[in-house]
Scaffold this motif. Structure first.
Motif, mmCIF file in Angstrom:
data_model
loop_
_atom_site.group_PDB
_atom_site.id
_atom_site.type_symbol
_atom_site.label_atom_id
_atom_site.label_comp_id
_atom_site.label_asym_id
_atom_site.label_seq_id
_atom_site.Cartn_x
_atom_site.Cartn_y
_atom_site.Cartn_z
ATOM 1 N N THR A 1 30.524 34.436 48.048
ATOM 2 C CA THR A 1 30.285 35.531 47.108
ATOM 3 C C THR A 1 30.469 35.008 45.684
ATOM 4 O OG1 THR A 1 32.602 36.227 47.030
ATOM 5 C CG2 THR A 1 31.209 37.201 48.775
ATOM 6 N N ASP A 2 30.047 35.808 44.700
ATOM 7 C CA ASP A 2 30.265 35.421 43.305
ATOM 8 C C ASP A 2 31.752 35.200 43.042
ATOM 9 O OD1 ASP A 2 27.542 35.702 42.937
ATOM 10 O OD2 ASP A 2 27.676 37.523 41.730
ATOM 11 N N GLN A 3 32.595 36.077 43.600
ATOM 12 C CA GLN A 3 34.033 35.938 43.384
ATOM 13 C C GLN A 3 34.566 34.667 44.042
ATOM 14 O OE1 GLN A 3 35.886 37.906 41.236
ATOM 15 N NE2 GLN A 3 37.298 36.196 41.531
ATOM 16 N N THR A 4 34.003 34.274 45.178
ATOM 17 C CA THR A 4 34.386 33.005 45.814
ATOM 18 C C THR A 4 34.148 31.862 44.841
ATOM 19 O OG1 THR A 4 33.762 33.838 48.003
ATOM 20 C CG2 THR A 4 33.923 31.461 47.763
ATOM 21 N N VAL B 1 33.915 31.994 41.521
ATOM 22 C CA VAL B 1 34.878 32.100 40.416
ATOM 23 C C VAL B 1 36.219 31.511 40.853
ATOM 24 C CG1 VAL B 1 36.240 33.734 39.019
ATOM 25 C CG2 VAL B 1 33.769 34.086 39.325
ATOM 26 N N ASP B 2 36.691 31.891 42.036
ATOM 27 C CA ASP B 2 37.979 31.404 42.552
ATOM 28 C C ASP B 2 37.985 29.886 42.694
ATOM 29 O OD1 ASP B 2 38.876 34.026 42.694
ATOM 30 O OD2 ASP B 2 38.495 34.220 44.848
ATOM 31 N N GLY C 1 33.429 33.991 35.014
ATOM 32 C CA GLY C 1 33.392 35.316 35.619
ATOM 33 C C GLY C 1 32.089 35.510 36.364
ATOM 34 N N THR C 2 31.997 36.605 37.071
ATOM 35 C CA THR C 2 30.754 36.937 37.767
ATOM 36 C C THR C 2 29.712 37.350 36.720
ATOM 37 O OG1 THR C 2 31.339 39.262 38.011
ATOM 38 C CG2 THR C 2 32.046 37.762 39.784
ATOM 39 N N GLU D 1 30.637 40.537 35.050
ATOM 40 C CA GLU D 1 31.739 40.402 34.100
ATOM 41 C C GLU D 1 31.273 39.758 32.797
ATOM 42 O OE1 GLU D 1 35.453 39.926 37.246
ATOM 43 O OE2 GLU D 1 34.305 38.143 36.677
ATOM 44 N N SER E 1 29.180 31.806 33.851
ATOM 45 C CA SER E 1 28.998 32.820 34.884
ATOM 46 C C SER E 1 28.859 32.093 36.212
ATOM 47 C CB SER E 1 27.766 33.683 34.609
ATOM 48 O OG SER E 1 26.590 32.917 34.673
ATOM 49 N N CYS F 1 27.219 27.424 44.815
ATOM 50 C CA CYS F 1 27.679 28.174 43.650
ATOM 51 C C CYS F 1 26.986 27.587 42.426
ATOM 52 C CB CYS F 1 29.187 28.021 43.466
ATOM 53 S SG CYS F 1 30.190 28.820 44.725
#
Length: 189
Positions: free
Chosen positions: A119-122, A124-125, A138-139, A142, A152, A162
């Motif tokens: 995911t986008d958050q994956t 970012v993490d 950020g995503t 964000e 991004s 990613c």
């Protein structure tokens, strides 16, 4: 009496303005080129650091004799990299079926359940936790509302990758982390 007032004549001032304008016209492209070069160097530096961190996490996993956990009859690779636990890719399931991934590349932060969904958050993490001094990331959602974010992160679950896009004014430079192979590729736009 004819007194001469000290100063510049109109002709002298026009000549100076023309010379300054010519110098500005020749220097401006160089200045703009330098700014573009700086943006390219910046993303190359971040991408190189990201690749180094990916390889360091994989090397640590190898050095620790490939630690893993077994859950529900499946074996999942993991590593503690600088105090953060990461799920790592695995090439085969417990039944011996290919997963399409190479072994040992950071996939996600260790959550309670292993997942190969990106995911986008994956993304970012991964950037925030692999890099020691991560740029602000950020995503896409964000980034549209927070101008302080420098990158991004966009997930491509179908290709297990990613994409990190530089958020510098007119720059759309990016690098892509291919989770299946651990490769990082930079693209200048």
């Amino acid at each position: 009496m004819n007194k001469r007032v000290p100063g510049f004549s109109l002709l002298e001032l026009i000549i100076v303005v023309v010379i300054v304008a010519l110098l500005a016209v020749t220097a401006l492209p160089r200045l703009l080129g330098t700014i573009d070069d700086a943006r390219e160097a910046s993303i190359q530096g971040v991408a190189s650091g990201f690749l180094s961190a990916v390889m360091a996490a994989r090397t640590q996993w190898e050095a620790q004799a490939r630690p893993s956990v077994i859950s529900g009859g499946e074996k999942y690779n993991l590593v503690d990299y600088d105090g953060v636990e990461f799920w790592l890719t695995r090439s085969k399931t417990s039944a011996g079926s290919s997963t399409g991934f190479s072994d040992g590349y950071p996939l996600a932060l260790r959550q309670s359940v292993y997942s190969e969904t990106i995911t986008d958050q994956t993304c970012v993490d991964l950037m925030e936790n692999l890099l020691h001094s991560s740029p602000k990331v950020g995503t896409a959602a964000e980034v549209s509302s927070d101008a302080s974010l420098q990158y991004s992160a966009i997930a491509d679950n179908a290709n297990a990758s990613c994409t990190y896009i530089q958020q510098e004014k007119s720059s759309a430079h990016q690098f892509v982390y291919n989770i299946k192979t651990g490769r990082v590729a930079v693209t200048f736009n």
